[in-house]
Structures are given as structure tokens and as C-alpha cells.
Design an enzyme around this catalytic site. Structure first.
Site, PDB file in Angstrom:
ATOM      1  N   LYS A  22      19.308 -21.228  28.666  1.00 34.37           N
ATOM      2  CA  LYS A  22      20.619 -20.668  28.284  1.00 34.37           C
ATOM      3  C   LYS A  22      20.523 -19.148  28.094  1.00 34.37           C
ATOM      4  CE  LYS A  22      21.932 -20.817  23.808  1.00 34.37           C
ATOM      5  NZ  LYS A  22      22.306 -19.552  23.154  1.00 34.37           N
ATOM      6  N   ASN A  23      19.524 -18.710  27.322  1.00 38.70           N
ATOM      7  CA  ASN A  23      19.482 -17.291  26.967  1.00 38.70           C
ATOM      8  C   ASN A  23      18.987 -16.397  28.101  1.00 38.70           C
ATOM      9  OD1 ASN A  23      20.589 -17.932  24.544  1.00 38.70           O
ATOM     10  ND2 ASN A  23      18.685 -17.767  23.366  1.00 38.70           N
ATOM     11  N   ARG A  93      29.057 -15.179  21.057  1.00 39.76           N
ATOM     12  CA  ARG A  93      28.662 -13.801  20.776  1.00 39.76           C
ATOM     13  C   ARG A  93      28.017 -13.126  21.987  1.00 39.76           C
ATOM     14  NH1 ARG A  93      28.104 -11.931  15.901  1.00 39.76           N
ATOM     15  NH2 ARG A  93      26.527 -10.578  16.778  1.00 39.76           N
ATOM     16  N   CYS A 117      28.275 -14.542  12.008  1.00 34.08           N
ATOM     17  CA  CYS A 117      28.333 -15.959  12.388  1.00 34.08           C
ATOM     18  C   CYS A 117      27.515 -16.772  11.403  1.00 34.08           C
ATOM     19  CB  CYS A 117      27.883 -16.167  13.826  1.00 34.08           C
ATOM     20  SG  CYS A 117      26.115 -16.150  14.021  1.00 34.08           S
ATOM     21  N   ARG A 122      24.665 -10.180  12.183  1.00 33.09           N
ATOM     22  CA  ARG A 122      24.500  -9.894  13.604  1.00 33.09           C
ATOM     23  C   ARG A 122      25.341  -8.720  14.124  1.00 33.09           C
ATOM     24  NH1 ARG A 122      24.054 -15.516  16.740  1.00 33.09           N
ATOM     25  NH2 ARG A 122      22.811 -14.251  18.136  1.00 33.09           N
ATOM     26  N   PRO A 123      25.111  -7.526  13.576  1.00 34.87           N
ATOM     27  CA  PRO A 123      25.832  -6.357  14.095  1.00 34.87           C
ATOM     28  C   PRO A 123      25.379  -6.004  15.517  1.00 34.87           C
ATOM     29  CG  PRO A 123      24.157  -5.661  12.525  1.00 34.87           C
ATOM     30  CD  PRO A 123      24.128  -7.170  12.531  1.00 34.87           C
ATOM     31  N   VAL A 124      26.133  -5.120  16.184  1.00 33.00           N
ATOM     32  CA  VAL A 124      25.753  -4.687  17.549  1.00 33.00           C
ATOM     33  C   VAL A 124      25.594  -3.163  17.604  1.00 33.00           C
ATOM     34  CG1 VAL A 124      26.683  -6.681  18.805  1.00 33.00           C
ATOM     35  CG2 VAL A 124      28.197  -4.764  18.269  1.00 33.00           C
ATOM     36  N   ASP A 125      25.232  -2.582  16.444  1.00 33.53           N
ATOM     37  CA  ASP A 125      25.110  -1.126  16.363  1.00 33.53           C
ATOM     38  C   ASP A 125      24.073  -0.563  17.345  1.00 33.53           C
ATOM     39  OD1 ASP A 125      23.456  -2.651  14.430  1.00 33.53           O
ATOM     40  OD2 ASP A 125      22.538  -0.715  14.043  1.00 33.53           O
ATOM     41  N   GLN A 126      23.018  -1.319  17.626  1.00 33.89           N
ATOM     42  CA  GLN A 126      21.977  -0.805  18.531  1.00 33.89           C
ATOM     43  C   GLN A 126      22.482  -0.735  19.972  1.00 33.89           C
ATOM     44  OE1 GLN A 126      19.013   0.436  17.300  1.00 33.89           O
ATOM     45  NE2 GLN A 126      20.112  -0.004  15.405  1.00 33.89           N
ATOM     46  N   ASP A 305      14.388 -19.339  16.997  1.00 31.28           N
ATOM     47  CA  ASP A 305      15.132 -20.465  17.575  1.00 31.28           C
ATOM     48  C   ASP A 305      14.365 -21.786  17.491  1.00 31.28           C
ATOM     49  OD1 ASP A 305      17.187 -18.753  18.135  1.00 31.28           O
ATOM     50  OD2 ASP A 305      16.717 -18.526  20.257  1.00 31.28           O
ATOM     51  N   ILE A 327      14.145 -13.026  11.031  1.00 30.65           N
ATOM     52  CA  ILE A 327      15.075 -12.446  12.019  1.00 30.65           C
ATOM     53  C   ILE A 327      16.524 -12.499  11.513  1.00 30.65           C
ATOM     54  CG2 ILE A 327      15.926 -12.561  14.406  1.00 30.65           C
ATOM     55  CD1 ILE A 327      12.997 -11.890  14.366  1.00 30.65           C
ATOM     56  N   ARG A 397      26.633 -26.296  23.235  1.00 35.11           N
ATOM     57  CA  ARG A 397      26.550 -24.900  23.664  1.00 35.11           C
ATOM     58  C   ARG A 397      25.197 -24.621  24.289  1.00 35.11           C
ATOM     59  NH1 ARG A 397      27.083 -20.988  19.124  1.00 35.11           N
ATOM     60  NH2 ARG A 397      26.438 -19.746  20.885  1.00 35.11           N
TER      61      ARG A 397
HETATM   62  N1  EPU Z   1      20.566  -6.638  15.042  1.00 36.77           N
HETATM   63  C1  EPU Z   1      21.100  -5.500  14.466  1.00 36.77           C
HETATM   64  N2  EPU Z   1      21.778  -4.628  15.265  1.00 36.77           N
HETATM   65  C2  EPU Z   1      21.952  -4.831  16.592  1.00 36.77           C
HETATM   66  C3  EPU Z   1      21.423  -6.010  17.182  1.00 36.77           C
HETATM   67  C4  EPU Z   1      20.721  -6.887  16.373  1.00 36.77           C
HETATM   68  O1  EPU Z   1      20.951  -5.286  13.256  1.00 36.77           O
HETATM   69  O2  EPU Z   1      22.597  -4.009  17.247  1.00 36.77           O
HETATM   70  C5  EPU Z   1      19.797  -7.589  14.225  1.00 36.77           C
HETATM   71  C6  EPU Z   1      20.415  -8.978  14.155  1.00 36.77           C
HETATM   72  O3  EPU Z   1      21.410  -9.066  13.165  1.00 36.77           O
HETATM   73  C7  EPU Z   1      19.205  -9.835  13.856  1.00 36.77           C
HETATM   74  C8  EPU Z   1      18.080  -9.119  14.633  1.00 36.77           C
HETATM   75  O4  EPU Z   1      18.556  -7.804  14.847  1.00 36.77           O
HETATM   76  O5  EPU Z   1      18.927  -9.812  12.502  1.00 36.77           O
HETATM   77  C9  EPU Z   1      17.721  -9.733  15.964  1.00 36.77           C
HETATM   78  O6  EPU Z   1      18.897 -10.007  16.703  1.00 36.77           O
HETATM   79  P1  EPU Z   1      18.965 -10.001  18.292  1.00 36.77           P
HETATM   80  O7  EPU Z   1      19.892  -8.910  18.702  1.00 36.77           O
HETATM   81  O8  EPU Z   1      17.603 -10.005  18.872  1.00 36.77           O
HETATM   82  O9  EPU Z   1      19.679 -11.386  18.569  1.00 36.77           O
HETATM   83  P2  EPU Z   1      20.675 -11.657  19.754  1.00 36.77           P
HETATM   84  O10 EPU Z   1      20.278 -10.830  20.897  1.00 36.77           O
HETATM   85  O11 EPU Z   1      22.054 -11.594  19.254  1.00 36.77           O
HETATM   86  C10 EPU Z   1      19.275 -13.525  20.927  1.00 36.77           C
HETATM   87  C11 EPU Z   1      19.496 -14.970  21.279  1.00 36.77           C
HETATM   88  C12 EPU Z   1      19.487 -15.794  20.005  1.00 36.77           C
HETATM   89  C13 EPU Z   1      18.127 -15.601  19.330  1.00 36.77           C
HETATM   90  C14 EPU Z   1      17.884 -14.109  19.050  1.00 36.77           C
HETATM   91  C15 EPU Z   1      16.516 -13.808  18.462  1.00 36.77           C
HETATM   92  C16 EPU Z   1      20.840 -14.792  23.269  1.00 36.77           C
HETATM   93  C17 EPU Z   1      22.139 -14.999  23.939  1.00 36.77           C
HETATM   94  N3  EPU Z   1      20.765 -15.093  21.966  1.00 36.77           N
HETATM   95  O12 EPU Z   1      20.352 -13.171  20.070  1.00 36.77           O
HETATM   96  O13 EPU Z   1      19.642 -17.156  20.386  1.00 36.77           O
HETATM   97  O14 EPU Z   1      18.072 -16.305  18.117  1.00 36.77           O
HETATM   98  O15 EPU Z   1      18.019 -13.362  20.276  1.00 36.77           O
HETATM   99  O16 EPU Z   1      15.514 -14.257  19.301  1.00 36.77           O
HETATM  100  O17 EPU Z   1      19.875 -14.407  23.913  1.00 36.77           O
HETATM  101  C18 EPU Z   1      20.170 -19.403  20.064  1.00 36.77           C
HETATM  102  O18 EPU Z   1      19.916 -19.594  21.259  1.00 36.77           O
HETATM  103  O19 EPU Z   1      20.347 -20.354  19.251  1.00 36.77           O
HETATM  104  C19 EPU Z   1      20.262 -18.040  19.556  1.00 36.77           C
HETATM  105  C20 EPU Z   1      20.860 -17.732  18.410  1.00 36.77           C
END
Ligand code: EPU
Length: 417
Positions: A22-23, A93, A117, A122-126, A305, A327, A397
Site C-alpha cells: 500500500k505505502n 492523509r 488522525c 501528523r503535521p506536514v510542515d516538512q 506499523d 514515531i 484501507r
Molecule cells: N511529521 C512532522 N512533520 C511533517 C511530517 C511528519 O512532524 O511534515 C512527523 C509525524 O507527525 C510523525 C513523524 O514525523 O510523528 C513521522 O511521520 P511520517 O511523515 O514519516 O509519516 P507519514 O509519511 O505520514 C508513512 C506511512 C505510515 C507510517 C509512517 C511511518 C504512507 C502512506 N504512510 O506516513 O503508514 O506509519 O510513514 O513509517 O506511507 C500505515 O500504513 O498504517 C501508516 C500509518
């Protein structure tokens, strides 16, 4: 609402075939936005998130040329609406993954800001900071990210933390930027590497994917290609953990052991004997599991995960395990549900102390997120009597035909309305 009814206490025996990841599939589908040519993806899993992503891409103007099981042929010859609406982003997301490609290809994107969620803020600031560093003008308007750039410019970006979709978004955006982008503190997850492999086939110039420094030399255009999605390492790990918890002899096919080193090591620590081949993994477990303590962290460390599934196994282990989640700040929602099956778990901050007991007892439980659902299924499979797992829409999902696959391995699990 659909539920799963499980009669626990059966060993898992036989063979299960693993689906595409999926990912990996979600960012790969978004990569179609980067070219006017056709992108053909194989081994696409049949999952609700994939269906949602296809619908989102169609709204932007992508034409889905073939939609056979396991294959997607996508053409983004013309992108008419570089938007991801709130309705889409709130259900998935990963919709944020269209931000980088849309901006790089069309010079604009209008994407709903994801909210928090069940598992964390889970912010997207980066993602936003990285695109701004590449010259994008970004504002937040009424809950939407409005991004504009005539052409992104390569630069050095040091990410504050390791983010998987953040790395994927910036890597995709950088493929069409002018000049070279250096992503430091990049995610090393195999799904990032799978995406990079596909982008390279599309004509992108990327070095270092799989390490924490990725270098992308921007090109003027990308072309179509055909790519096979990697096997799902989390689905693989989930079935292996189920077999380690229930006991049995299970072989998983169409999967790779090399993305699961830490998970396989932990299952061995629990007492399982594991053999691996080029595209299969066999796990045999004869006794009650030993407790396995773990700490989640970015790849190649133990994946968040898989944390919930290992918690379920530890509930019936012969001793006490300590599980630390680093995480996501709220990824212990399954604890309360496991306690309904009599599990002995104490949570202190981001640490759970799991005292193994000889048996769990079936009960009705509610899934709160995707991996919590998998955890409750494993707990139901080992529990005595009947367990009913409610709210399994989370499960659909991310796991393809999970009850069919488990039934094939001897589990008693049925879906009811
Ligand atoms: N974070 C920030 N700012 C950002 C981005 C992330 O603070 O701009 C924080 C998040 O809040 C979290 C940490 O950084 O605490 C790591 O988050 P990451 O961005 O790596 O997670 P993601 O990319 O949103 C993906 C997978 C998740 C998996 C995580 C960690 C996808 C579509 N989703 O999420 O998968 O848990 O990486 O490995 O690739 C799942 O499949 O059940 C799932 C949640």
C-alpha cells in the site's frame, strides 16, 4: 457496518501470497502526475486507499486507461484541476502526496491541509518547508495549502525529522526542478527506494535513495514506464506475527525477506524458526512466544506499523515485554481493546509494559486504525472463544482479502454485516 467474527485457538498452517505494498503503491500512483506519457503499474493491491487515490487523480484530470485487477495504466496528458479537496484528504492523509508532483508539473497546487488522525497530530510542515526552500510560494487559505511556482529550483534541504511521505513528496517535486536538490535526513524506507526506482525508469536522475542523503538532478521532462510495486512488508510482518502468536507453520510467497531484517530478528527472539528464499519466508513456531521488547524508529529500525501486532503477540508471551513508540504520539489506542480480552498492559507515556498471560479470552472489540485492526485480529486468533472486531473499514484501507488469506491458513474468521 461490517464486522469480523473470529473463533480463536487454531494454528496457522499453509501458504499465503503477499500483495503489493500500500505505502509504495500510493506514491507510485502520484508519480503519474509527473509525465504526460502513460505510467503502467503492476502488483497494485486492491485496497480502499488505492481506490481513493485513483479517484483523486481522476479529479485532477488523470485518465485511468486500464483498470484490471493488479494493474493501473495512468495518463496525466492534461491536468485540468490541480486540487485535492477536503473530502479526499480527510479520508486518506496520503492524498498530500499529490502536492509535490502537481506543483512541479503544473506550477500550482491547491491541497486541503490534513488534520490530525487517530494515531497522532501528523503535521506536514516538512513538506511545505521543503517546497518553499525550492522557491514555491505557499499560503494557507481556509484550510487549504495554496502553492505556486513558475519552476521549482533545486537546493539543499535538511529535514528536521525523518518523514516518509515528506521525503517522497520532495523527491518527486525535485525530479522536474531546475538544478540539483539534496535531501538530507531523508527517509530510508524501502517504499522510498521503490518510488525512486520507478522515477529513474521515467527518466529522473536520482542518487542515494535508501540512504539518508538523496541527490536529485532535475530534468525538463519525464516519460512513461512500466513498474511493479514491491511486496507489502507490513502485510508480510503481520501474517508472520500472527503465526508466531498462534503457533504453526506458515509460508508467505511473493514477498522479500530483505526489507524485514529487524522484524524477522524479533520473531526469532520470540522463539520462531525462520527460513527465507528469494521470494518466500517460512515461519515455524512450536511453543508459547517469549516476550519481545522493542522500540519503534525510522527504517531500518523496528517499524511503527508493526508495533500493534507485536503487542498482541506479547500479550500471551511467557514473561514481560516493554514496547516504546517513538514515531506517533498516540499509537496505543489498541491497548484499551486488548484489555477487553484480559490482556495485562500498563501504559506510561510512550511506553507500554505488557505482562504476558497464558491465554486471552474472546470479546467484542473496536478497531481504531489500520494497524490496530491487525493487532485485534491477531489477538482474536489466539484468544479462546469468539472475538468480534467492529469498525473493520480501517482494515480494508490496507489489507487485501485478509480474512480470505487467513482462512486459507486454517483460521476461523468470517465477515458479517
Ligand atoms: N511529521 C512532522 N512533520 C511533517 C511530517 C511528519 O512532524 O511534515 C512527523 C509525524 O507527525 C510523525 C513523524 O514525523 O510523528 C513521522 O511521520 P511520517 O511523515 O514519516 O509519516 P507519514 O509519511 O505520514 C508513512 C506511512 C505510515 C507510517 C509512517 C511511518 C504512507 C502512506 N504512510 O506516513 O503508514 O506509519 O510513514 O513509517 O506511507 C500505515 O500504513 O498504517 C501508516 C500509518
Amino acid at each position: 457496518m461490517q464486522k469480523l467474527v473470529i473463533h480463536g485457538g487454531h494454528r496457522l498452517q499453509g501458504e499465503i501470497s503477499i500483495s503489493g505494498a500500500k505505502n509504495a503503491a500510493l506514491p507510485l500512483l502520484c508519480a503519474s502526475l509527473l509525465t504526460a506519457d502513460t505510467l503502467t503499474l503492476q502488483n497494485i493491491p486492491h485496497l480502499r486507499d488505492v481506490t481513493t487515490m485513483r479517484a483523486l487523480l481522476e479529479q485532477t484530470g488523470v485518465r485511468i486507461l486500464a483498470n484490471e485487477p493488479g494493474t493501473a495504466e495512468l495518463s496525466a496528458a492534461s491536468i485540468t484541476n490541480p486540487t485535492a479537496s477536503y473530502d479526499m484528504v480527510k479520508t486518506m492523509r496520503a492524498a498530500i502526496l499529490v502536492l509535490g508532483p502537481l506543483l512541479a508539473r503544473t506550477g500550482q497546487a491547491y491541497i486541503s491541509l490534513p488534520g490530525g488522525c487517530a494515531i497522532g497530530m501528523r503535521p506536514v510542515d516538512q513538506h511545505i518547508k521543503g517546497l518553499q526552500a525550492m522557491g514555491a510560494e505557499i499560503s494557507i487559505e481556509q484550510g487549504y495549502i495554496r502553492a505556486q511556482a513558475s519552476r521549482l529550483t533545486g537546493t539543499r534541504i535538511v529535514m528536521d525529522l525523518v518523514t516518509v511521505t515528506g521525503t517522497e513528496n520532495l523527491m518527486m517535486a525535485a525530479t522536474l526542478a531546475s538544478g540539483t536538490t539534496i535531501l538530507e535526513n531523508a527517509a530510508r524506507e524501502p517504499e522510498v527506494t521503490d518510488l525512486a526506482d520507478c522515477l529513474i525508469r521515467m527518466g529522473a536522475k536520482i542518487e542515494g535513495a535508501g540512504s539518508d542523503i538523496i541527490v536529485i538532478h532535475g530534468v525538463d521532462r519525464l516519460h512513461g514506464c512500466s513498474h511493479t510495486v514491491m511486496p507489502d512488508r507490513i502485510e508480510t510482518g503481520t501474517f508472520l506475527t500472527a503465526a508466531a502468536a498462534c503457533g504453526g507453520d506458515l509460508t508467505l510467497t511473493r514477498t522479500h525477506a530483505d526489507t524485514l531484517d529487524v522484524v524477522l530478528g524479533k520473531l526469532t527472539e520470540a522463539g520462531a524458526s525462520i527460513e527465507t528464499g528469494e521470494s518466500w519466508i517460512r515461519l515455524r513456531m512450536q511453543q508459547r512466544p517469549q516476550p519481545v521488547s522493542l522500540r519503534t524508529a525510522p527504517y531500518p529500525a523496528f517499524p511503527t506499523d508493526m508495533q500493534a501486532q507485536f503487542m498482541a503477540m506479547n500479550c500471551i508471551a511467557d514473561g514481560t515485554a516493554v514496547i516504546t513508540e517513538t514515531i506517533f504520539e498516540n499509537r496505543f489506542m489498541h491497548v484499551q481493546e486488548l484489555k477487553r480480552l484480559n490482556a495485562d498492559i500498563q501504559v506510561e507515556g510512550n511506553t507500554a509494559i505488557v505482562r504476558g498471560i497464558p491465554r486471552l479470552d474472546g470479546a467484542s472489540v473496536m478497531a481504531t486504525d489500520l494497524r490496530a485492526s491487525a493487532c485485534l485480529i491477531i489477538a482474536g486468533l489466539v484468544a479462546q472463544g469468539e472475538t468480534i472486531v467492529d469498525r473493520i473499514y480501517h482494515l480494508d484501507r490496507g489489507y487485501e482479502h485478509i480474512e480470505r488469506k487467513l482462512t486459507q491458513a486454517g483460521a476461523q474468521i468470517t465477515r458479517t454485516n
